[in-house]
Each structure stands twice: as C-alpha cells, then as structure tokens.
Design an enzyme around this catalytic site. Structure first.
Site, short mmCIF file in Angstrom:
data_model
loop_
_atom_site.label_atom_id
_atom_site.label_comp_id
_atom_site.label_asym_id
_atom_site.label_seq_id
_atom_site.Cartn_x
_atom_site.Cartn_y
_atom_site.Cartn_z
N GLN A 31 0.83 -1.21 0.00
CA GLN A 31 0.00 0.00 0.00
C GLN A 31 0.87 1.27 0.00
OE1 GLN A 31 -2.15 -1.06 3.53
NE2 GLN A 31 -0.29 -1.48 4.65
N HIS A 62 -7.63 3.11 20.40
CA HIS A 62 -6.75 2.07 20.95
C HIS A 62 -7.19 1.61 22.34
CE1 HIS A 62 -3.91 3.67 17.75
NE2 HIS A 62 -4.25 2.45 17.42
N ASP A 86 0.63 0.55 13.69
CA ASP A 86 1.05 1.78 14.39
C ASP A 86 1.46 1.50 15.83
OD1 ASP A 86 -1.54 1.85 15.93
OD2 ASP A 86 -2.31 2.19 13.92
N ASP A 139 1.34 -12.26 7.19
CA ASP A 139 -0.10 -12.16 6.92
C ASP A 139 -0.90 -12.74 8.10
OD1 ASP A 139 -2.64 -12.13 5.93
OD2 ASP A 139 -2.19 -13.31 4.14
N GLY A 140 -1.75 -11.92 8.66
CA GLY A 140 -2.56 -12.34 9.80
C GLY A 140 -3.52 -13.47 9.44
N ASP A 157 -7.05 -5.47 14.58
CA ASP A 157 -6.90 -4.02 14.41
C ASP A 157 -6.52 -3.79 12.95
OD1 ASP A 157 -6.33 -1.36 14.45
OD2 ASP A 157 -4.71 -1.50 15.93
N CYS A 158 -7.51 -3.94 12.08
CA CYS A 158 -7.23 -3.99 10.65
C CYS A 158 -7.61 -2.69 9.97
CB CYS A 158 -8.04 -5.13 10.04
SG CYS A 158 -9.78 -5.05 10.49
N ASP A 160 -9.29 -1.01 6.26
CA ASP A 160 -10.61 -1.23 5.63
C ASP A 160 -10.63 -2.54 4.84
OD1 ASP A 160 -11.17 1.17 6.70
OD2 ASP A 160 -11.16 2.30 4.83
N PRO A 164 -4.90 -5.50 1.46
CA PRO A 164 -4.45 -6.68 2.23
C PRO A 164 -5.40 -7.06 3.36
CG PRO A 164 -3.10 -4.75 2.77
CD PRO A 164 -3.97 -4.36 1.61
N1 SAM Z 1 -6.98 2.14 13.48
C1 SAM Z 1 -6.99 1.87 12.11
C2 SAM Z 1 -8.29 2.01 11.40
O1 SAM Z 1 -9.33 1.60 11.88
O2 SAM Z 1 -8.23 2.57 10.31
C3 SAM Z 1 -6.29 0.60 11.75
C4 SAM Z 1 -4.84 0.88 11.86
S1 SAM Z 1 -3.65 -0.31 11.61
C5 SAM Z 1 -2.52 0.82 10.83
C6 SAM Z 1 -4.20 -1.39 10.33
C7 SAM Z 1 -3.10 -2.32 9.84
O3 SAM Z 1 -3.63 -3.57 9.38
C8 SAM Z 1 -2.25 -1.77 8.69
O4 SAM Z 1 -0.97 -1.46 9.17
C9 SAM Z 1 -2.23 -2.90 7.66
O5 SAM Z 1 -0.98 -3.06 7.04
C10 SAM Z 1 -2.61 -4.09 8.53
N2 SAM Z 1 -3.12 -5.24 7.77
C11 SAM Z 1 -3.98 -5.21 6.72
N3 SAM Z 1 -4.19 -6.46 6.27
C12 SAM Z 1 -3.47 -7.30 7.06
C13 SAM Z 1 -3.28 -8.71 7.10
N4 SAM Z 1 -3.87 -9.51 6.21
N5 SAM Z 1 -2.47 -9.22 8.06
C14 SAM Z 1 -1.86 -8.41 8.97
N6 SAM Z 1 -1.99 -7.07 8.97
C15 SAM Z 1 -2.79 -6.52 8.04
#
Ligand code: SAM
Length: 278
Positions: A31, A62, A86, A139-140, A157-158, A160, A164
């Site tokens: 991204q 958080h 973050d 990858d989660g 905590d993903c 949208d 990914p």
């Molecule tokens: N608080 C935020 C919100 O609601 O917009 C979410 C913040 S946190 C930065 C979201 C994180 O999820 C991102 O850093 C992204 O890279 C991660 N992410 C997305 N898909 C993922 C996956 N399949 N496995 C692990 N992390 C993932």
C-alpha cells in the site's frame, strides 16, 4: 500556499484537513504509506489515502479496541493483535497485569518502521521492545490458519476491507479465529461506521453470530473516522461483555473507564435494527 488532504469517506463525502507538512510518503509491497503533520489532528498515518490514526484522537480507538475485550475476559494471559502496525493496540494490551504475552502480526513492515519514526507516542511499546511483546511481519490470515486453542483474546486491528485487509472480513477468517481461541476466548474487530458501512456491519454481525454464541457490537466517538462514531464487534465463546463485572483500570486512561465498558454497548434503535436485520 495552503495544502489540504482529503479522505473520501464515501464517493460523495470527503473529510478534508489542512496539512502543515508531509513527513513521509512511500510505497510498500502492499500500500501507499504516508505520514503528514496536520493542523487539526497533528501527525497522522494514512494508507492508500485512508486516514488510519492521529496523535489527536488515537487514544480513543486504541483504548476501546484493547480494554473492552481485555476487561471482558476475567484473566487474559495470551493476546494476539492482527494488524495494528502503528503499535497503539499493543501499547494498551501490555498494560494489563494479567497479560503475559502479546503477539502482533502485521503484514506491512514499512508501516511499523514509519510509525516508530514519526508516531513514537503511539508505537512506544514497539520502540521499547516491550518484554511481553513479539512482533511478526506476516499475513494475519495465514497466521490464524495455523493457530489452534492458543489465545485468550484476539484483537483484529485492521484497515478497511480493501487491499491486504480484505480477507480479515470473511466468514472463513472468523472460523479460524474461533479455532485459534481457547475454550473461553473472545475476539474483537473494528467494524467501521454505523452510518456509512451498514451492509458491512450487518454481514459481519451475521457471520460472527453464526460462529460465536455471543456477538456484541459497541460504539465509540472517534472524530477522525467516518461519521465520528465507530463500531467494534466482539465474538465470544463464554464471557458476555454486557454482563462482565465492572473493573476500574489500574492505569491511567483518557477515554475508557468502567462505566464506558457498559455504556458502549447501549445502542441507538437504528443500530439495533441494523443488527436484527430489519
Ligand atoms: N486504526 C486503524 C483504522 O481503523 O483505520 C487501523 C490501523 S492499523 C494501521 C491497520 C493495519 O492492518 C495496517 O498497518 C495494515 O498493514 C494491517 N493489515 C492489513 N491487512 C493485514 C493482514 N492480512 N495481516 C496483517 N496485517 C494486516
């Protein structure tokens, strides 16, 4: 000349904030990652142009994504955070005395590195290499497939449900989350805005309640996110957050308290109707 940054929250609605300075802009394998310093929200992280977190209001999201599930479980020891690059969710999770370990699985190493550099107050536990914390870049979704009967609490905590994060909003993922939790475990996921993402919330609630005996949605007021009101959904095998005994945090919080733990589950009729499918 004034510089403004707009997040398109729907095709017809943008949240626009005045930017003082762009601190970082890069493209990871997953991204576009950027950090800007804004007048209203202070330093903020955006991914693919979507506002993720800001130093102005990050504590609300958080504290609410971490403390509500962690105070619903009577004795959480082993915690997993999916995403949360973050560092804000793990910063809150490690504060619980009962919590012995927090694993974090974030897909994008660039998000972690950039937040450690530009948002140190949010990523404090990552910067300190907190002794309870283990960080895995991966990858989660894949991590969850391999886990069984392992965690007391899982915090999703993903970002949208595009890019990914898309697979984190599927029924198959929730089945893997159920398998990865211990017999009395529970999980929470951020489930977007009750005003602008109603069909998503209805689908998630339907999917999660088909797998978990207890499914509860709660709300928090977060100015950065679409509509200013954000939803979270808990799927639980045993403990009901609505009847969990109130426990006052033994550490300082700015939004969460033992009354918010209860009141966050009191829903307006339009949200109740959304969940009942009417
Ligand atoms: N608080 C935020 C919100 O609601 O917009 C979410 C913040 S946190 C930065 C979201 C994180 O999820 C991102 O850093 C992204 O890279 C991660 N992410 C997305 N898909 C993922 C996956 N399949 N496995 C692990 N992390 C993932």
């Amino acid at each position: 000349m004034d510089l403004w940054l707009t997040e398109w929250q729907t095709p017809d609605l943008g949240l626009k904030t005045r930017v003082k300075k762009t601190l970082f802009a890069g493209q990871s394998d997953f991204q576009k990652v950027s950090v800007v310093d804004s007048e209203q929200f202070g330093r903020m992280l955006t991914l693919d142009g979507v506002f993720q977190t800001s130093v102005f209001d990050e504590y609300i999201y958080h504290e609410m994504i971490a403390h509500v599930p962690l105070y619903t479980h009577p004795n959480p020891k082993r915690v997993l955070v999916i995403g949360g690059g973050d560092g804000g969710s793990v910063r809150e999770a490690v504060r619980h005395d009962s919590v012995e370990s927090v694993e974090m699985v974030e897909i994008d190493g660039m998000v972690v590195d950039v937040c450690k550099q530009y948002l140190p107050e949010i990523s404090a536990a990552l910067i300190q290499n907190h002794p309870k914390l283990t960080l895995k870049i991966g990858d989660g979704i894949a991590h969850m497939r391999d886990a069984e009967n392992r965690y007391d609490v899982i915090i999703v905590d993903c970002s949208d449900p595009i890019g990914p994060g898309e697979g984190l909003f599927t029924r198959g993922f929730f089945q893997d989350v159920h398998k990865a939790l211990k017999a009395d475990g529970l999980f929470v996921q951020q489930t977007e805005s009750p005003f602008y993402h109603q069909s998503l919330i209805r689908k998630l609630h339907h999917d999660i309640s088909g797998i978990f005996p207890i499914t509860r949605l709660y709300l928090a007021q977060i100015p950065l996110y679409p509509g200013g009101t954000h939803s979270f959904t808990i799927g639980s095998k045993q403990y009901d957050p609505m009847t969990a005994p109130s426990r006052k945090p033994l550490f300082d919080t700015r939004y969460y308290n033992e009354n918010i733990q209860k009141s966050a589950f009191v829903l307006p009729n339009m949200v109740r109707e959304l969940l009942s499918g009417r």
